[in-house]
Design a protein around this motif. Structure first.
Motif, PDB file in Angstrom:
ATOM      1  N   UNK A  70      14.101  -8.596  -8.422  1.00 22.31           N
ATOM      2  CA  UNK A  70      12.965  -9.174  -9.144  1.00 22.31           C
ATOM      3  C   UNK A  70      11.708  -8.395  -8.777  1.00 22.31           C
ATOM      4  N   UNK A  71      10.929  -8.052  -9.791  1.00 22.63           N
ATOM      5  CA  UNK A  71       9.770  -7.180  -9.592  1.00 22.63           C
ATOM      6  C   UNK A  71       8.514  -7.997  -9.279  1.00 22.63           C
ATOM      7  N   UNK A  72       8.436  -8.467  -8.049  1.00 24.14           N
ATOM      8  CA  UNK A  72       7.255  -9.223  -7.626  1.00 24.14           C
ATOM      9  C   UNK A  72       6.035  -8.324  -7.504  1.00 24.14           C
ATOM     10  N   UNK A  73       6.276  -7.043  -7.268  1.00 24.81           N
ATOM     11  CA  UNK A  73       5.170  -6.090  -7.138  1.00 24.81           C
ATOM     12  C   UNK A  73       4.312  -6.067  -8.393  1.00 24.81           C
ATOM     13  N   UNK A  74       4.957  -6.041  -9.562  1.00 23.62           N
ATOM     14  CA  UNK A  74       4.211  -6.033 -10.821  1.00 23.62           C
ATOM     15  C   UNK A  74       3.392  -7.308 -10.959  1.00 23.62           C
ATOM     16  N   UNK A  75       3.961  -8.439 -10.540  1.00 25.91           N
ATOM     17  CA  UNK A  75       3.236  -9.712 -10.601  1.00 25.91           C
ATOM     18  C   UNK A  75       1.974  -9.650  -9.747  1.00 25.91           C
ATOM     19  N   UNK A  76       2.087  -9.032  -8.574  1.00 26.59           N
ATOM     20  CA  UNK A  76       0.936  -8.895  -7.678  1.00 26.59           C
ATOM     21  C   UNK A  76      -0.145  -8.033  -8.324  1.00 26.59           C
ATOM     22  N   UNK A  77       0.257  -6.881  -8.830  1.00 35.01           N
ATOM     23  CA  UNK A  77      -0.705  -5.958  -9.447  1.00 35.01           C
ATOM     24  C   UNK A  77      -1.402  -6.617 -10.631  1.00 35.01           C
ATOM     25  N   UNK A  78      -0.647  -7.287 -11.492  1.00 41.25           N
ATOM     26  CA  UNK A  78      -1.234  -7.941 -12.662  1.00 41.25           C
ATOM     27  C   UNK A  78      -2.176  -9.077 -12.255  1.00 41.25           C
ATOM     28  N   UNK A  79      -1.798  -9.838 -11.256  1.00 43.17           N
ATOM     29  CA  UNK A  79      -2.633 -10.959 -10.812  1.00 43.17           C
ATOM     30  C   UNK A  79      -3.961 -10.470 -10.268  1.00 43.17           C
ATOM     31  N   UNK A  80      -3.927  -9.339  -9.568  1.00 40.69           N
ATOM     32  CA  UNK A  80      -5.147  -8.827  -8.947  1.00 40.69           C
ATOM     33  C   UNK A  80      -5.976  -7.963  -9.899  1.00 40.69           C
ATOM     34  N   UNK A  81      -5.654  -8.025 -11.196  1.00 34.80           N
ATOM     35  CA  UNK A  81      -6.532  -7.458 -12.210  1.00 34.80           C
ATOM     36  C   UNK A  81      -7.464  -8.513 -12.784  1.00 34.80           C
ATOM     37  N   UNK A  82      -7.215  -9.767 -12.436  1.00 28.74           N
ATOM     38  CA  UNK A  82      -8.015 -10.889 -12.942  1.00 28.74           C
ATOM     39  C   UNK A  82      -9.111 -11.182 -11.931  1.00 28.74           C
ATOM     40  N   UNK A  83     -10.367 -10.997 -12.337  1.00 25.74           N
ATOM     41  CA  UNK A  83     -11.473 -11.057 -11.381  1.00 25.74           C
ATOM     42  C   UNK A  83     -11.609 -12.410 -10.707  1.00 25.74           C
ATOM     43  N   UNK A  84     -11.376 -13.511 -11.476  1.00 30.13           N
ATOM     44  CA  UNK A  84     -11.564 -14.828 -10.880  1.00 30.13           C
ATOM     45  C   UNK A  84     -10.463 -15.154  -9.873  1.00 30.13           C
TER      46      UNK A  84
ATOM     47  N   UNK B 136       0.808  -1.215   0.000  1.00 30.16           N
ATOM     48  CA  UNK B 136       0.000   0.000   0.000  1.00 30.16           C
ATOM     49  C   UNK B 136       0.847   1.273   0.000  1.00 30.16           C
ATOM     50  N   UNK B 137       2.153   1.124   0.127  1.00 28.06           N
ATOM     51  CA  UNK B 137       3.007   2.320   0.101  1.00 28.06           C
ATOM     52  C   UNK B 137       3.050   2.901  -1.309  1.00 28.06           C
ATOM     53  N   UNK B 138       2.978   4.194  -1.390  1.00 24.17           N
ATOM     54  CA  UNK B 138       2.942   4.868  -2.685  1.00 24.17           C
ATOM     55  C   UNK B 138       4.366   5.102  -3.192  1.00 24.17           C
ATOM     56  N   UNK B 139       5.053   3.996  -3.498  1.00 32.25           N
ATOM     57  CA  UNK B 139       6.443   4.096  -3.948  1.00 32.25           C
ATOM     58  C   UNK B 139       6.714   3.232  -5.174  1.00 32.25           C
ATOM     59  N   UNK B 140       5.636   2.852  -5.879  1.00 30.46           N
ATOM     60  CA  UNK B 140       5.801   2.040  -7.080  1.00 30.46           C
ATOM     61  C   UNK B 140       6.224   0.615  -6.799  1.00 30.46           C
ATOM     62  N   UNK B 141       6.042   0.186  -5.566  1.00 32.50           N
ATOM     63  CA  UNK B 141       6.366  -1.198  -5.212  1.00 32.50           C
ATOM     64  C   UNK B 141       7.773  -1.382  -4.677  1.00 32.50           C
ATOM     65  N   UNK B 142       8.503  -0.291  -4.457  1.00 39.22           N
ATOM     66  CA  UNK B 142       9.899  -0.400  -4.023  1.00 39.22           C
ATOM     67  C   UNK B 142      10.019  -1.127  -2.679  1.00 39.22           C
ATOM     68  N   UNK B 143       9.229  -0.718  -1.697  1.00 38.17           N
ATOM     69  CA  UNK B 143       9.310  -1.328  -0.362  1.00 38.17           C
ATOM     70  C   UNK B 143       8.953  -2.810  -0.412  1.00 38.17           C
ATOM     71  N   UNK B 144       7.937  -3.147  -1.188  1.00 35.18           N
ATOM     72  CA  UNK B 144       7.518  -4.548  -1.277  1.00 35.18           C
ATOM     73  C   UNK B 144       8.574  -5.395  -1.964  1.00 35.18           C
ATOM     74  N   UNK B 145       9.187  -4.866  -3.010  1.00 33.55           N
ATOM     75  CA  UNK B 145      10.234  -5.615  -3.712  1.00 33.55           C
ATOM     76  C   UNK B 145      11.465  -5.819  -2.828  1.00 33.55           C
ATOM     77  N   UNK B 146      11.808  -4.821  -2.023  1.00 36.21           N
ATOM     78  CA  UNK B 146      12.925  -4.969  -1.092  1.00 36.21           C
ATOM     79  C   UNK B 146      12.600  -6.005  -0.026  1.00 36.21           C
TER      80      UNK B 146
END
Length: 228
Positions: free
Chosen positions: A149-163, A40-50
């Motif tokens: 490795x950009x796991x943040x992008x994987x999370x965002x993309x996965x949570x665009x899929x409704x099912x 939820x941090x507004x840093x483009x996923x930096x904290x989560x990736x670290x």
């Protein structure tokens, strides 16, 4: 060794193992949720990736992953054994002929079903996030001149899929019901019951189960609607 084997293969022994592993897994949920809240941090996923990089490469954490896996396996195995023993001791026609005596909450009567739903969710979840994070397959991202490795992008993309969001939320609902009964049951199996403290354990267990699972469920819902 014989007495040890007999003790922990008995119904009481298996309930003790179930309780200890269950409470251990509860502690993992807290740590995992705290790490995920960095999403939820507004840093483009930096904290989560670290955070993800630290979890993937720290030796102590990797060792604890093995302990965690063993905890899951013991918990699941003992649950299957106890469920079979309970089914053998209580024939199906008893509940059908005497429904008024089929006591307990819905969660307590359906722990096997809830556990199965959680296990299916866990397999999907690990395949989607854990496997790529540990064995490669993620796009790189540079943070302060270091490649991660950009796991943040994987999370965002996965949570665009409704099912997938639906599966995640249903998994958390099942986990909440599982924890509500399991938390109290664990203390009871360990003999930690007292008329003065048990009501607090019940209230704390309920609050813990709801808040932790709600915290996990909010994440996919947030990313699904924020990206629409």
């Amino acid at each position: 060794m014989n007495w040890f084997t007999k003790t922990f293969s008995s119904t009481i022994g298996r309930k003790i193992v179930m309780s200890i592993t269950g409470l251990f897994l509860c502690s993992f949920l807290v740590v995992h949720l705290l790490g995920n809240l960095t999403l939820f941090r507004n840093d483009g996923g930096e904290a989560f990736n670290l955070y993800s990089h630290f979890m993937a490469h720290n030796g102590i954490i990797r060792t604890m992953e093995i302990v965690l896996l063993l905890g899951f396996l013991f918990h699941i195995y003992d649950a299957i054994v106890l469920n079979r023993r309970n089914s053998s001791a209580r024939p199906i026609n008893y509940a059908e002929n005497h429904p008024e005596q089929n006591t307990g909450t819905w969660a307590s009567r359906n722990m096997g079903l809830l556990g199965t739903v959680i296990l299916v969710f866990l397999i999907i979840h690990l395949w989607n996030f854990f496997v790529p994070a540990r064995f490669g397959g993620l796009d790189p991202v540079v943070i302060e001149d270091v490649e991660y490795e950009n796991l943040y992008v994987r999370v965002v993309q996965s949570f665009q899929v409704w099912w997938y969001v639906l599966i995640y939320v249903l998994g958390m609902i099942a986990l909440a019901y599982h924890l509500i009964h399991g938390f109290q049951s664990a203390f009871q199996s360990l003999g930690l019951t007292h008329k003065k403290y048990t009501p607090f354990i019940q209230i704390f267990g309920f609050a813990f189960s709801v808040l932790v699972c709600l915290g996990f469920a909010i994440i996919p819902i947030y990313f699904f609607f924020s990206q629409q």
